[in-house]
Design a protein around this motif. Structure first.
Motif, PDB file in Angstrom:
ATOM      1  N   LEU A  84       0.827  -1.209   0.000  1.00 28.09           N
ATOM      2  CA  LEU A  84       0.000   0.000   0.000  1.00 28.09           C
ATOM      3  C   LEU A  84       0.862   1.260   0.000  1.00 28.09           C
ATOM      4  CD1 LEU A  84      -2.716  -1.129   2.587  1.00 28.09           C
ATOM      5  CD2 LEU A  84      -3.010  -0.873   0.118  1.00 28.09           C
ATOM      6  N   ARG A  85       1.953   1.231   0.744  1.00 27.85           N
ATOM      7  CA  ARG A  85       2.866   2.379   0.759  1.00 27.85           C
ATOM      8  C   ARG A  85       3.446   2.621  -0.632  1.00 27.85           C
ATOM      9  NH1 ARG A  85       7.497   2.627   5.247  1.00 27.85           N
ATOM     10  NH2 ARG A  85       5.761   3.499   6.460  1.00 27.85           N
ATOM     11  N   ALA A  86       3.776   1.525  -1.315  1.00 30.12           N
ATOM     12  CA  ALA A  86       4.320   1.651  -2.670  1.00 30.12           C
ATOM     13  C   ALA A  86       3.294   2.252  -3.636  1.00 30.12           C
ATOM     14  CB  ALA A  86       4.770   0.281  -3.179  1.00 30.12           C
ATOM     15  N   GLN A  87       2.006   2.105  -3.302  1.00 29.68           N
ATOM     16  CA  GLN A  87       0.941   2.680  -4.139  1.00 29.68           C
ATOM     17  C   GLN A  87       0.592   4.109  -3.733  1.00 29.68           C
ATOM     18  OE1 GLN A  87      -0.261   1.263  -6.920  1.00 29.68           O
ATOM     19  NE2 GLN A  87       1.348  -0.244  -6.472  1.00 29.68           N
ATOM     20  N   GLY A  88       1.353   4.643  -2.801  1.00 24.76           N
ATOM     21  CA  GLY A  88       1.160   6.033  -2.420  1.00 24.76           C
ATOM     22  C   GLY A  88       0.240   6.283  -1.247  1.00 24.76           C
ATOM     23  N   VAL A  89      -0.188   5.233  -0.586  1.00 20.98           N
ATOM     24  CA  VAL A  89      -1.073   5.405   0.569  1.00 20.98           C
ATOM     25  C   VAL A  89      -0.288   5.974   1.735  1.00 20.98           C
ATOM     26  CG1 VAL A  89      -2.554   4.231   2.245  1.00 20.98           C
ATOM     27  CG2 VAL A  89      -2.598   3.554  -0.165  1.00 20.98           C
ATOM     28  N   ARG A  90      -0.825   7.034   2.317  1.00 19.83           N
ATOM     29  CA  ARG A  90      -0.162   7.690   3.429  1.00 19.83           C
ATOM     30  C   ARG A  90      -1.130   7.857   4.600  1.00 19.83           C
ATOM     31  NH1 ARG A  90       3.306   6.200   0.734  1.00 19.83           N
ATOM     32  NH2 ARG A  90       5.032   7.356  -0.238  1.00 19.83           N
ATOM     33  N   ARG A  91      -0.626   8.344   5.684  1.00 29.12           N
ATOM     34  CA  ARG A  91      -1.409   8.567   6.890  1.00 29.12           C
ATOM     35  C   ARG A  91      -2.661   9.389   6.572  1.00 29.12           C
ATOM     36  NH1 ARG A  91       1.829  10.202  12.292  1.00 29.12           N
ATOM     37  NH2 ARG A  91       0.180  10.016  13.871  1.00 29.12           N
ATOM     38  N   GLY A  92      -3.817   8.896   6.991  1.00 27.27           N
ATOM     39  CA  GLY A  92      -5.071   9.596   6.766  1.00 27.27           C
ATOM     40  C   GLY A  92      -5.776   9.246   5.473  1.00 27.27           C
ATOM     41  N   CYS A 165      -5.783   2.236  -7.723  1.00 27.84           N
ATOM     42  CA  CYS A 165      -5.277   0.869  -7.757  1.00 27.84           C
ATOM     43  C   CYS A 165      -6.288  -0.101  -7.157  1.00 27.84           C
ATOM     44  CB  CYS A 165      -3.953   0.773  -6.992  1.00 27.84           C
ATOM     45  SG  CYS A 165      -3.228  -0.888  -6.957  1.00 27.84           S
ATOM     46  N   LEU A 166      -6.465  -1.225  -7.831  1.00 27.04           N
ATOM     47  CA  LEU A 166      -7.324  -2.301  -7.354  1.00 27.04           C
ATOM     48  C   LEU A 166      -6.448  -3.517  -7.083  1.00 27.04           C
ATOM     49  CD1 LEU A 166     -10.280  -3.086  -6.820  1.00 27.04           C
ATOM     50  CD2 LEU A 166     -10.414  -3.879  -9.189  1.00 27.04           C
ATOM     51  N   ILE A 167      -6.456  -3.968  -5.832  1.00 24.60           N
ATOM     52  CA  ILE A 167      -5.658  -5.132  -5.436  1.00 24.60           C
ATOM     53  C   ILE A 167      -6.587  -6.326  -5.305  1.00 24.60           C
ATOM     54  CG2 ILE A 167      -4.137  -6.101  -3.674  1.00 24.60           C
ATOM     55  CD1 ILE A 167      -3.349  -3.245  -2.916  1.00 24.60           C
ATOM     56  N   GLY A 168      -6.304  -7.392  -6.041  1.00 22.39           N
ATOM     57  CA  GLY A 168      -7.185  -8.550  -6.075  1.00 22.39           C
ATOM     58  C   GLY A 168      -6.649  -9.734  -5.293  1.00 22.39           C
ATOM     59  N   VAL A 169      -7.467 -10.270  -4.398  1.00 23.82           N
ATOM     60  CA  VAL A 169      -7.134 -11.454  -3.612  1.00 23.82           C
ATOM     61  C   VAL A 169      -7.694 -12.681  -4.314  1.00 23.82           C
ATOM     62  CG1 VAL A 169      -7.490 -12.637  -1.405  1.00 23.82           C
ATOM     63  CG2 VAL A 169      -7.106 -10.162  -1.457  1.00 23.82           C
ATOM     64  N   GLY A 170      -6.924 -13.774  -4.322  1.00 22.66           N
ATOM     65  CA  GLY A 170      -7.387 -15.009  -4.943  1.00 22.66           C
ATOM     66  C   GLY A 170      -7.547 -14.840  -6.440  1.00 22.66           C
TER      67      GLY A 170
END
Length: 590
Positions: A84-92, A165-170
């Protein structure tokens, strides 16, 4: 019934410790607090608890599935935080989590929360339009989904320009921007958590009102602490049980409540993990048979079951005590009034006294029962849990006398004048709605109740569910509870039907019980059969409640409209009746 259950009942009957516990309790909220650390990080960091099971998966028809320890949960969360950090997600930043009960859902919550980001749970039952509104309104940058929700998100995505970004599980990994397993495998299993303030936002949950678009309730990290007294009490002292040696390692929690809702997230997943206990994850369709299979095969000791689920279990398996070997120590129920029929069933067949609870997303787990420490009364919501100052107030914000209906409200301050940590921060980008929620220091719930002389609250329905018929004020819950006691009824909902002379008449929508349906003929004989059952039900209610409360009209339907959290949507039925009345008025458009 086991000896421990009998002891619990005797304890509850022998003493009422409510006043002592309530008056002696005081909040201790640290300046810095993080849900993820409290629910996973602290256990994974200790050798003695790192190998303790956190998540047990259940596979429908097969029973026990995969098991994951706190160490595995933390390791997986660390990897996802790096992704998530690599996708730019930050605090808040808001991150949408659109998955059912499964290990990866728990991972996603821990990963987002330990970053200081805001988890936004979205139900797997949401369609594209519901998803796009919430994603756009929250400005979520990333969404995590699995195969059950990928198609809906793909349909919604063209209307969500901010979703990067969409992260897919399974299997969803094949159609998403990132494959969860591959992306996490490429990252280190270490992550330095953000040190969050207790008042910082942690979760954004959208709640549906009676009008307008859903509102996003912003929940701080401290709210989990505010939930704990209610959770512990309603689960008969969950996590603190010196009377049963070894029980702290044997406790197992399960609830069919979706982890995307307050009932599943704040009343089940997070508090279970907070106390270092395992929770069962099951993403199959609820049925009474599946529920009993899970309770027995996992040795579930504590659970949260909606009244509608308990009603279905009672009707489908009336002899549960003879058919299943259960280890239940507590049942919490919320969402609708339980009623004394279900209350008695839980005591006689499941071996425990059900603890009703009341709360809402904005101020959760504030009222309820604890049969182990004070007497539970069938049909009552209970009393304010320790740490919460709860009252029934009128429109002006004044306390209602005992026996007088009013709106349930919670004060910002506890009985000692200290801030109550359970409160939400406010509605997302909606200051007007936040302000309207309060009358002075009282936060209004929109739910009506009556307080008796002993302080027990008795649910009367939503403020918009209450109605007048022939001058009498009607609360649907009591009538519905009465109907469900009849052998012919599986479930029922009561609403007003517009009437020119009386303003409204009581109308009941009834789902027939399996036994009744088995006897119901097809073809020409069905109308006569229905009329006979209808007359029986009217006589049943008339004989038990006030004359003005019996349903003048009863309509049989296959199923009631329900929310994804198991609540009956009376509003849908009420609007349906209003539309019919409007269409039949003289001069109505053809």
């Amino acid at each position: 019934m086991t000896r421990s259950h009998t002891d619990d009942r005797r304890t509850a009957a022998a003493q009422d410790r409510y006043q002592a516990i309530h008056q002696g309790f005081g909040w201790k909220v640290p300046k810095r607090f993080n849900m993820a650390h409290a629910c996973c990080g602290q256990w994974a960091a200790q050798t003695a608890t790192a190998r303790r099971v956190a998540i047990r998966e259940h596979v429908a028809g097969q029973g026990l599935g995969r098991r994951f320890t706190f160490a595995q949960l933390q390791s997986a969360a660390n990897r996802l935080s790096q992704v998530l950090r690599a996708q730019g997600v930050r605090r808040g930043d808001r991150v949408a989590i659109v998955m059912p009960q499964r290990f990866e859902t728990a991972v996603a919550y821990m990963a987002v929360l330990q970053m200081g980001a805001v988890a936004m749970p979205l139900s797997m039952l949401f369609g594209p339009e519901a998803l796009s509104f919430r994603i756009n309104d929250s400005q979520a940058r990333v969404a995590v989904c699995d195969e059950s929700t990928a198609d809906a998100l793909k349909q919604a995505r063209p209307d969500c320009p901010g979703l990067q970004c969409l992260i897919g599980v399974g299997a969803a990994g094949e159609v998403a921007d990132l494959d969860y397993a591959k992306a996490c495998a490429a990252q280190a299993a270490t992550f330095k958590p953000v040190s969050t303030l207790a008042d910082e936002p942690a979760v954004l949950i959208y709640t549906s009102g009676t009008t307008g678009n859903p509102k996003g309730a912003l929940i701080p990290h401290r709210a989990l602490i505010g939930n704990l007294t209610g959770f512990v009490c309603s689960q008969n002292w969950f996590g603190f049980d010196p009377d049963r040696p070894g029980s702290q390692t044997q406790a197992v929690f399960w609830s069919p409540a979706d982890w995307a809702w307050t009932g599943g997230l704040m009343d089940a997943l997070l508090p279970s993990l907070y106390f270092g206990r395992p929770i069962v994850a099951f993403n199959g369709r609820f049925s009474p048979e599946a529920a009993f299979e899970i309770l027995q095969s996992h040795g579930v000791t504590h659970t949260f079951l909606f009244p509608t689920a308990l009603k279905a279990m009672m009707k489908a398996v009336p002899d549960a005590k003879a058919r299943y070997r259960l280890k239940l120590q507590a049942i919490m129920s919320a969402g609708e009034a339980v009623g004394d029929a279900v209350f008695g069933y839980c005591q006689a067949q499941l071996g425990v006294t059900v603890n009703e609870m009341f709360g809402q997303t904005e101020i959760n787990y504030v009222v309820g029962n604890c049969a182990r420490l004070w007497p539970a009364r069938a049909g009552s919501m209970g009393k304010g849990y320790p740490g919460h100052q709860v009252a029934v107030i009128d429109e002006a914000g004044q306390l209602c006398p005992a026996g007088t209906p009013g709106e349930v409200a919670v004060n910002r301050l506890d009985v000692h004048g200290q801030p109550d940590p359970v409160f939400f921060l406010g509605y997302w980008n909606n200051d007007k709605a936040t302000t309207a929620k309060y009358t002075g220091d009282w936060c209004r719930t929109g739910d009506m109740a009556v307080a008796d002389e002993d302080g027990y609250l008795w649910y009367q329905g939503r403020t918009d569910d209450m109605f007048k018929a022939a001058g009498y004020r009607i609360g649907p819950g009591e009538i519905e509870n009465c109907l469900v006691k009849h052998v012919a009824v599986a479930n029922a909902a009561v609403v007003p039907k517009p009437d020119a002379e009386r303003g409204a008449v009581v109308k009941a929508f009834v789902v027939m019980s399996p036994d009744c349906l088995a006897q119901r003929p097809t073809g020409a004989g069905q109308a006569a059969f229905d009329d006979a059952v209808r007359a029986q039900l009217q006589a049943h209610v008339r004989g038990l409640l006030a004359p003005y409360e019996y349903p003048k009209e009863i309509e049989f339907i296959d199923q009631l409209p329900m929310t994804t959290t198991g609540k009956v949507q009376r509003r849908v039925l009420r609007l349906q009746e209003e539309a019919k009345a409007l269409a039949t008025k003289p001069g109505a458009a053809a």
